[in-house]
Enzyme design. Structure first.
Site, PDB file in Angstrom:
ATOM      1  N   MET A  30       0.911  -1.183  -0.109  1.00  0.00           N
ATOM      2  CA  MET A  30      -0.084   0.093   0.050  1.00  0.00           C
ATOM      3  C   MET A  30       0.933   1.246  -0.116  1.00  0.00           C
ATOM      4  SD  MET A  30      -3.543  -1.078   2.130  1.00  0.00           S
ATOM      5  CE  MET A  30      -2.774  -0.618   3.675  1.00  0.00           C
ATOM      6  N   HIS A  37       9.219  -3.355   3.676  1.00  0.00           N
ATOM      7  CA  HIS A  37       8.752  -3.449   2.172  1.00  0.00           C
ATOM      8  C   HIS A  37      10.184  -3.870   1.214  1.00  0.00           C
ATOM      9  CE1 HIS A  37       5.555  -0.711   3.685  1.00  0.00           C
ATOM     10  NE2 HIS A  37       4.818  -1.612   3.097  1.00  0.00           N
ATOM     11  N   ARG A 187       2.454   2.380   9.719  1.00  0.00           N
ATOM     12  CA  ARG A 187       1.600   3.093  10.717  1.00  0.00           C
ATOM     13  C   ARG A 187       2.538   3.564  12.012  1.00  0.00           C
ATOM     14  NH1 ARG A 187      -2.658  -0.682   8.822  1.00  0.00           N
ATOM     15  NH2 ARG A 187      -4.473   0.547   8.168  1.00  0.00           N
TER      16      ARG A 187
END
Ligand code: AMP
Length: 279
Positions: A30, A37, A187
């Site tokens: 995302m 990632h 987050r």
């Protein structure tokens, strides 16, 4: 690196990448990319000839009161990081390309998506499974890489791939952590300085509980103690701390292998998840 937003162009580009029998690995994300990632991208490079990364903040996996609108987005920065990693293609469709005319079909991976994060986020894993199935059909990769950070998601994707005969291999990549042990997450950017410092207690508590359970401690007692320790460490609430069968995700009241400790907790408005192997 090609940046593609149109499905017909994607098909042409992937066909060209696959010429001569070359393999393609897909890393779905995302965006708001971090080293977690990038560790998936590096694994993808090791196991396939070309890497395709998708960036799509998928509205159907966010609840009405969740952070879809506020989710961090910086495609230019993400693209620059992916160029450095040797990624061949960035698939970055708009919501209107992914869901032209809305959508009426969804995939539910029964039972695996009901408990844990699925209980706290109704519909979340249906949104995830459906968009991942679409990404598989759009990109048609030979391999797809997912992080062990989202253990329940990884188990669901493995199961969906098997149940629906998707012709690709799923690889799980180990959790990338900061120096103090906190799992990297987009987050984490929501945390204040104090919250970020307190958050390091979360993985440490899970590690200690996993060790205790593997060493024969009572499961229910250890889980209750871990919940209390997380709150004492500065979290506002605990969604769950559970011992699960690592594959079926069935809750375990007694330790048997393969097992995984799964947890989610809230600090301020931020919900963090983590998990730890047991034994
Ligand atoms: P997201 O962008 O949060 O949807 O994550 C995209 C992929 O990266 C998922 O397969 C995640 O499990 C994986 N991922 C996110 N954070 C980490 C991490 N700290 N370590 C390993 N994989 C991660």
């Amino acid at each position: 690196m090609q940046i593609i937003r149109d499905i017909a162009m994607l098909h042409r580009a992937v066909t060209a990448l696959k010429q001569g029998g070359r393999s393609v690995a897909l890393v779905p994300t995302m965006g708001a990319l971090h080293d977690g990632h990038l560790s998936l991208v590096r694994m993808a490079r090791r196991v396939a000839d070309h890497v395709v990364v998708s960036i799509f903040v998928n509205p159907t996996q966010f609840g009405p009161n969740e952070d879809f609108a506020a989710y961090p987005r910086d495609e230019a920065r993400d693209a620059a990081l992916l160029v450095e990693e040797g990624v061949a293609l960035l698939w970055a469709p708009d919501v209107a390309v992914m869901y032209p005319g809305g959508h009426r079909t969804h995939i539910e991976v029964a039972e695996l998506g009901a408990d844990y994060c699925g209980a706290a986020r109704p519909g979340h894993f249906d949104g995830v499974a459906t968009v991942v199935a679409k990404l598989f059909n759009q990109v048609r990769p030979d391999v797809a890489i997912f992080g062990e950070k989202d253990w329940q998601q990884l188990a669901i994707i493995r199961r969906m791939t098997r149940d629906l005969d998707f012709a690709l291999d799923i690889f799980g990549a180990p959790i990338a952590r900061d120096d103090d042990g906190l799992a990297l997450s987009s987050r984490n950017a929501y945390l204040s300085k104090d919250q970020r410092a307190a958050a390091a207690a979360f993985p440490k508590t899970l590690q200690a509980a996993a060790k205790a359970i593997a060493g024969g401690a009572d499961v229910a007692e250890t889980l209750a103690k871990a919940e209390a320790a997380i709150v004492k460490g500065g979290f506002d609430s605990v969604d769950y701390v559970a011992l699960a069968d690592a594959e079926s995700l069935e809750r375990l009241t007694e330790f048997r292998k393969p097992a995984r400790l799964l947890a989610a907790a809230r600090i301020g408005k931020t919900r963090l998840i983590d998990n730890w192997p047991v034994g």
